[in-house]
Design a protein around this motif. Structure first.
Motif, PDB file in Angstrom:
ATOM      1  N   VAL A   1       0.806  -1.291   0.083  1.00 36.01           N
ATOM      2  CA  VAL A   1      -0.046   0.043   0.121  1.00 36.01           C
ATOM      3  C   VAL A   1       0.903   1.313   0.103  1.00 36.01           C
ATOM      4  O   VAL A   1       0.432   2.268  -0.248  1.00 36.01           O
ATOM      5  N   SER A   2       2.172   1.024   0.388  1.00 33.54           N
ATOM      6  CA  SER A   2       2.961   2.396   0.352  1.00 33.54           C
ATOM      7  C   SER A   2       4.234   2.038   0.231  1.00 33.54           C
ATOM      8  O   SER A   2       4.842   0.734   0.767  1.00 33.54           O
ATOM      9  N   VAL A   3       5.124   2.885  -0.428  1.00 35.37           N
ATOM     10  CA  VAL A   3       6.484   2.650  -0.533  1.00 35.37           C
ATOM     11  C   VAL A   3       7.096   4.112  -0.168  1.00 35.37           C
ATOM     12  O   VAL A   3       6.908   5.109  -1.119  1.00 35.37           O
ATOM     13  N   THR A   4       7.967   4.159   0.808  1.00 35.09           N
ATOM     14  CA  THR A   4       8.483   5.547   1.175  1.00 35.09           C
ATOM     15  C   THR A   4       9.959   5.504   1.067  1.00 35.09           C
ATOM     16  O   THR A   4      10.484   4.613   1.512  1.00 35.09           O
ATOM     17  N   LEU A   5      10.382   6.374   0.293  1.00 37.81           N
ATOM     18  CA  LEU A   5      11.983   6.754   0.086  1.00 37.81           C
ATOM     19  C   LEU A   5      12.695   7.575   1.056  1.00 37.81           C
ATOM     20  O   LEU A   5      11.928   8.732   1.155  1.00 37.81           O
ATOM     21  N   GLY A   6      13.375   7.319   1.914  1.00 36.90           N
ATOM     22  CA  GLY A   6      14.277   8.224   2.813  1.00 36.90           C
ATOM     23  C   GLY A   6      15.299   8.742   2.160  1.00 36.90           C
ATOM     24  O   GLY A   6      15.893   8.589   1.070  1.00 36.90           O
ATOM     25  N   ALA A   7      15.810   9.668   2.858  1.00 36.77           N
ATOM     26  CA  ALA A   7      16.976  10.568   2.393  1.00 36.77           C
ATOM     27  C   ALA A   7      18.202   9.482   2.550  1.00 36.77           C
ATOM     28  O   ALA A   7      18.301   9.016   3.489  1.00 36.77           O
ATOM     29  N   PRO A   8      19.018   9.699   1.604  1.00 37.03           N
ATOM     30  CA  PRO A   8      20.288   8.755   1.555  1.00 37.03           C
ATOM     31  C   PRO A   8      21.257   9.031   2.688  1.00 37.03           C
ATOM     32  O   PRO A   8      21.449  10.164   3.007  1.00 37.03           O
ATOM     33  N   VAL A   9      21.550   8.217   3.239  1.00 38.68           N
ATOM     34  CA  VAL A   9      22.542   8.230   4.422  1.00 38.68           C
ATOM     35  C   VAL A   9      23.903   7.164   3.749  1.00 38.68           C
ATOM     36  O   VAL A   9      23.570   5.950   3.719  1.00 38.68           O
ATOM     37  N   SER A  10      24.990   7.837   3.844  1.00 39.68           N
ATOM     38  CA  SER A  10      26.268   7.260   3.009  1.00 39.68           C
ATOM     39  C   SER A  10      26.017   6.340   1.931  1.00 39.68           C
ATOM     40  O   SER A  10      26.345   5.353   1.873  1.00 39.68           O
ATOM     41  N   GLY A  11      25.078   6.998   1.067  1.00 32.02           N
ATOM     42  CA  GLY A  11      24.943   6.318  -0.230  1.00 32.02           C
ATOM     43  C   GLY A  11      23.988   5.148  -0.167  1.00 32.02           C
ATOM     44  O   GLY A  11      23.814   4.488  -1.259  1.00 32.02           O
ATOM     45  N   ILE A  12      22.958   5.029   0.887  1.00 28.66           N
ATOM     46  CA  ILE A  12      22.143   4.238   0.944  1.00 28.66           C
ATOM     47  C   ILE A  12      20.543   4.840   1.307  1.00 28.66           C
ATOM     48  O   ILE A  12      20.524   5.652   2.074  1.00 28.66           O
ATOM     49  N   VAL A  13      19.838   4.391   0.438  1.00 34.30           N
ATOM     50  CA  VAL A  13      18.597   4.950   0.504  1.00 34.30           C
ATOM     51  C   VAL A  13      17.574   3.965   1.284  1.00 34.30           C
ATOM     52  O   VAL A  13      17.295   2.856   1.043  1.00 34.30           O
ATOM     53  N   PRO A  14      17.230   4.505   2.507  1.00 33.10           N
ATOM     54  CA  PRO A  14      15.961   3.542   3.239  1.00 33.10           C
ATOM     55  C   PRO A  14      14.779   3.523   2.429  1.00 33.10           C
ATOM     56  O   PRO A  14      14.231   4.434   2.153  1.00 33.10           O
ATOM     57  N   VAL A  15      14.245   2.190   2.154  1.00 36.20           N
ATOM     58  CA  VAL A  15      13.081   2.201   1.388  1.00 36.20           C
ATOM     59  C   VAL A  15      12.289   1.458   2.487  1.00 36.20           C
ATOM     60  O   VAL A  15      12.308   0.327   2.882  1.00 36.20           O
ATOM     61  N   LYS A  16      11.190   2.207   2.778  1.00 33.96           N
ATOM     62  CA  LYS A  16      10.274   1.624   3.850  1.00 33.96           C
ATOM     63  C   LYS A  16       8.988   1.251   2.988  1.00 33.96           C
ATOM     64  O   LYS A  16       8.288   2.300   2.155  1.00 33.96           O
ATOM     65  N   ALA A  17       8.616   0.102   3.336  1.00 29.96           N
ATOM     66  CA  ALA A  17       7.308  -0.514   2.470  1.00 29.96           C
ATOM     67  C   ALA A  17       6.339  -1.105   3.641  1.00 29.96           C
ATOM     68  O   ALA A  17       6.621  -1.180   4.791  1.00 29.96           O
ATOM     69  N   LYS A  18       4.974  -0.974   3.275  1.00 32.05           N
ATOM     70  CA  LYS A  18       3.951  -1.421   4.119  1.00 32.05           C
ATOM     71  C   LYS A  18       3.169  -2.255   3.042  1.00 32.05           C
ATOM     72  O   LYS A  18       2.824  -1.720   1.944  1.00 32.05           O
ATOM     73  N   ALA A  19       2.584  -3.313   3.649  1.00 33.65           N
ATOM     74  CA  ALA A  19       1.774  -3.989   2.927  1.00 33.65           C
ATOM     75  C   ALA A  19       0.576  -4.792   3.786  1.00 33.65           C
ATOM     76  O   ALA A  19       0.767  -4.838   5.194  1.00 33.65           O
ATOM     77  N   VAL A  20      -0.374  -5.093   3.312  1.00 36.62           N
ATOM     78  CA  VAL A  20      -1.669  -5.487   4.020  1.00 36.62           C
ATOM     79  C   VAL A  20      -1.805  -6.912   3.363  1.00 36.62           C
ATOM     80  O   VAL A  20      -1.726  -7.265   2.169  1.00 36.62           O
ATOM     81  N   ASP A  21      -2.329  -7.904   4.077  1.00 38.41           N
ATOM     82  CA  ASP A  21      -2.928  -9.316   3.722  1.00 38.41           C
ATOM     83  C   ASP A  21      -3.808  -9.934   4.677  1.00 38.41           C
ATOM     84  O   ASP A  21      -3.495  -9.683   5.685  1.00 38.41           O
ATOM     85  N   SER A  22      -4.936 -10.459   4.323  1.00 37.89           N
ATOM     86  CA  SER A  22      -5.918 -10.979   5.337  1.00 37.89           C
ATOM     87  C   SER A  22      -5.337 -12.215   6.058  1.00 37.89           C
ATOM     88  O   SER A  22      -5.824 -12.353   7.211  1.00 37.89           O
ATOM     89  N   VAL A  23      -4.507 -12.899   5.451  1.00 41.36           N
ATOM     90  CA  VAL A  23      -3.673 -13.949   6.169  1.00 41.36           C
ATOM     91  C   VAL A  23      -2.636 -13.601   6.825  1.00 41.36           C
ATOM     92  O   VAL A  23      -2.174 -14.247   8.048  1.00 41.36           O
ATOM     93  N   GLY A  24      -1.972 -12.604   6.357  1.00 45.94           N
ATOM     94  CA  GLY A  24      -0.543 -12.195   7.095  1.00 45.94           C
ATOM     95  C   GLY A  24       0.611 -12.160   5.993  1.00 45.94           C
ATOM     96  O   GLY A  24       0.875 -12.971   5.138  1.00 45.94           O
ATOM     97  N   VAL A  25       1.120 -10.859   6.040  1.00 46.67           N
ATOM     98  CA  VAL A  25       2.459 -10.677   5.271  1.00 46.67           C
ATOM     99  C   VAL A  25       3.568 -11.438   5.952  1.00 46.67           C
ATOM    100  O   VAL A  25       3.868 -11.150   7.090  1.00 46.67           O
ATOM    101  N   THR A  26       4.289 -11.957   5.097  1.00 51.34           N
ATOM    102  CA  THR A  26       5.444 -12.856   5.544  1.00 51.34           C
ATOM    103  C   THR A  26       6.820 -12.068   5.188  1.00 51.34           C
ATOM    104  O   THR A  26       7.786 -12.774   5.710  1.00 51.34           O
TER     105      THR A  26
END
Length: 682
Positions: A412-437
């Motif tokens: 449902v969402s992918v958020t890109l953070g500011a790069p730190v030492s050349g690494i971008v933190p990619v924050k993801a959120k997902a939903v599922d009725s059974v459960g995201v694994t």
């Protein structure tokens, strides 16, 4: 040989003479033409009921033989009286004057070695003689010569009794006791075959025969084992079942096939072949202790004839099978087949897929089916099951959780953070009725399977979050985030495009002493420097939205080439994006000293002053007179300036084709420029 006449039974002479005279007179009258005259009305006739018919013999009784002789007694009727009886053994009919006639109704004759037919006649006072009454005199009983079973079916045996008699055998009787039947005993059956209940083992029978004269033979005694005589086939053990009892022991039962019945089953743990008399044979289930691991039994059956079957081996297994996996095999329009993989040292006999809300099944539960595949109804969304396996000994495994899920997870969402030492933190959120694994981050076009090593596991949850680290790409790159659920479904990708800010942008940022933000759009890149000292409220608000990646995947929804370009309020798909922070206080240009000149960045707001949130605009012309305001006019708060990309990217945004936005303003882009990513440079 005739018996002497008893003179006491003779009729008196006067009576006889009168009868004769009357008869002669009647004949005379008939001769003279008086044949039609009623003799009873003639003068001088002393008999008011003259004899009009012959006598009739109705029965002959045979007495009890004695001394080689037997007495016959005849019974006869006549309207005026019977005067004599005659017994003859030949076919000659006697005349009324025949010396064979005697007054007595009894007659003693010699007993024939076989049989003889005697004819009884009666004579009345008018000299009329009856027709013959034939009486067979048969005093010789039949002889039973053999007794043999001939057929066995449904627990009854047909026994044939062979007998002979000079005059014919009429019925036979079979008894298993010593009672001698009379001729009228109900045990007698017409014919030569008798059906009786079949008894296991040897039985002493007595066979009798009866002839037409009621003579009953002496008994023919025989010991008969009907099963041994008629059951020549071997029994066969077809199946063995083991049922676990409440005390933990097992009750073993066998299914046996035999044409004529089974008398016992034997369970052995050694290789010794039992004899029919072995004490191991029993008719009830064998109750045995549960083995620590397993115990092999050889199972035999014995039939009623004493035949012993060959052995069938049954392994009593004390260890339950283990379900290793339940896998969705095939999805049809209304049903789904699920393969249940299980292991057991001595073989899995059946599997079951039971709703998780139900109690665990017993070995006899109807849910168990042979083979590894179970078919269930297709759910609308998902359904939780437990998969079980059963072995041949009736052991049932523990249930393995299995969820039949028809819906894939959704990122449902992918958020890109500011790069730190050349690494971008990619924050993801997902939903599922059974459960995201798990989550997977890819920068190529291949779509991962659920088993792809790209997936990073997360604690199963219906709403799951993760942060994936991505090296900041030097050029524009589209990355895709996938989610996986507990049933192996993989979501569609949620894509984001990013790249490192250009060298020109980084150079401009480095040359500024202010905080800077790099914007990557579909039309290029631009860098903004924020007046965090002169307009601290607006700058802080804007950086907060940048840091939470609010502006990623948004658009410039309002473009007026002779005025400004505005963004930060609508998603790339054109939907309003609700601000995540409260509205801020308007920082007037009359106080900040900043001005809405070309290339400056200002806060968009509603008509009211303190309503600015996430939306901003870039002045593409000098709007000082229109937007600065004064001490009495609110105006629009300037908080930054484009320091790189103004002539290229912002100018390209300014020049897109637009149309009426529905409010009589020509400002809605036909193809809205997208903000792909915005991140803080410093």
């Amino acid at each position: 040989m005739k018996t002497p006449l008893d003179t006491r039974t003779l009729p008196k002479a006067s009576h006889t003479a009168g009868k004769v005279a009357a008869a002669l007179l009647a004949l005379l009258l008939n001769a003279c033409g008086g044949g039609d005259t009623d003799p009873g009305s003639l003068p001088g006739n002393g008999n008011p009921n003259p004899d009009a018919g012959t006598p009739q013999v109705s029965a002959v009784q045979i007495g009890t033989p004695a001394g080689g002789r037997v007495t016959l007694r005849a019974t006869a009727t006549d309207d005026v009286g019977v005067t004599g009886f005659c017994f003859r053994s030949d076919a000659t009919a006697p005349a009324a004057s025949d010396a064979c006639f005697q007054a007595a109704a009894t007659f003693t004759v010699d007993v024939s070695a076989t049989h003889a037919t005697w004819r009884a006649y009666a004579r009345d006072a008018a000299g009329r003689v009856s027709a013959a009454f034939d009486q067979l005199v048969d005093l010789q009983a039949p002889v039973v010569t053999a007794l043999a079973p001939i057929a066995l079916a449904s627990g009854r045996v047909s026994m044939k009794i062979s007998a002979s008699d000079s005059h014919g055998v009429g019925a036979v009787c079979l008894r298993a006791d010593t009672t001698v039947p009379l001729a009228n005993d109900p045990c007698f059956t017409v014919g030569d075959t008798v059906s009786v209940a079949a008894v296991v083992g040897s039985v002493s029978y007595r066979a009798y025969a009866r002839d037409g004269s009621g003579n009953v033979s002496t008994a023919l005694a025989r010991d008969v084992d009907v099963y041994a005589a008629l059951d020549t086939g071997l029994p066969a053990v077809t199946a063995v079942a083991a049922a676990r009892q409440a005390d933990g022991r097992y009750a073993l039962t066998a299914s046996v096939r035999d044409d004529q019945g089974v008398s016992g089953v034997c369970f052995r743990t050694d290789a010794t072949l039992p004899a029919a008399t072995d004490g191991c044979f029993q008719t009830t289930p064998a109750v045995v202790d549960a083995p620590v691991t397993f115990q092999a039994y050889k199972v035999y059956a014995r039939d009623n004839a004493g035949h012993v079957s060959s052995a069938i081996e049954h392994v009593l297994d004390g260890v339950a099978p283990v379900v290793q996996a339940a896998v969705t095999n095939d999805i049809g329009a209304t049903q789904v087949s699920v393969r249940i993989d299980a292991q057991d040292a001595h073989g899995v006999s059946a599997v079951c897929l039971s709703l998780a809300s139900k109690a665990a099944p017993s070995a006899s539960d109807a849910c168990f089916v042979t083979g590894p595949t179970v078919t269930v109804n297709k759910p609308i969304d998902f359904r939780r099951y437990l998969a079980f396996a059963r072995d041949a000994s009736g052991n049932v495994s523990a249930g393995l959780p299995y969820t039949l899920d028809m819906v894939s997870p959704s990122v449902v969402s992918v958020t890109l953070g500011a790069p730190v030492s050349g690494i971008v933190p990619v924050k993801a959120k997902a939903v599922d009725s059974v459960g995201v694994t798990g989550f997977c981050l890819r920068s190529d076009e291949s779509v991962p399977t659920a088993a792809d090593p790209c997936f990073a596991a997360v604690t199963p949850s219906q709403t799951a979050h993760t942060t994936l680290n991505l090296p900041l790409p030097a050029t524009k790159t589209t990355v895709k985030v996938y989610a996986r659920d507990g049933t192996g479904h993989v979501s569609v990708a949620a894509a984001r495009t990013l790249s490192a800010c250009s060298e020109a942008g980084k150079t401009a940022s480095a040359a500024s002493s202010l905080p800077t933000v790099c914007f990557l759009t579909t039309l290029g890149e631009f860098v903004i420097a924020l007046e965090n000292v002169k307009a601290p409220i607006s700058s802080r608000n804007f950086l907060a939205y940048v840091d939470e990646d609010f502006y990623g995947d948004t658009q410039f929804h309002r473009v007026m080439s002779n005025f400004m370009v505005q963004g930060g309020g609508y998603t790339a798909a054109g939907f309003y994006k609700t601000p995540t922070r409260a509205a801020i206080t308007l920082e007037k240009t009359s106080i900040t000293g900043l001005s809405n000149t070309v290339g400056t960045v200002a806060m968009a707001r509603l008509t009211a002053a303190n309503t600015g949130t996430s939306q901003f605009f870039i002045n593409v012309v000098d709007n000082t007179d229109k937007l600065n305001g004064s001490s009495t006019v609110d105006g629009y708060a300037v908080f930054g300036r484009v320091i790189s990309g103004m002539a290229s990217t912002v100018q390209a945004i300014r020049n897109v084709n637009v149309k009426d936005n529905g409010d009589d303003e020509i400002s809605k882009p036909l193809d809205p420029p997208k903000i792909l990513w915005a991140y803080r440079l410093k």
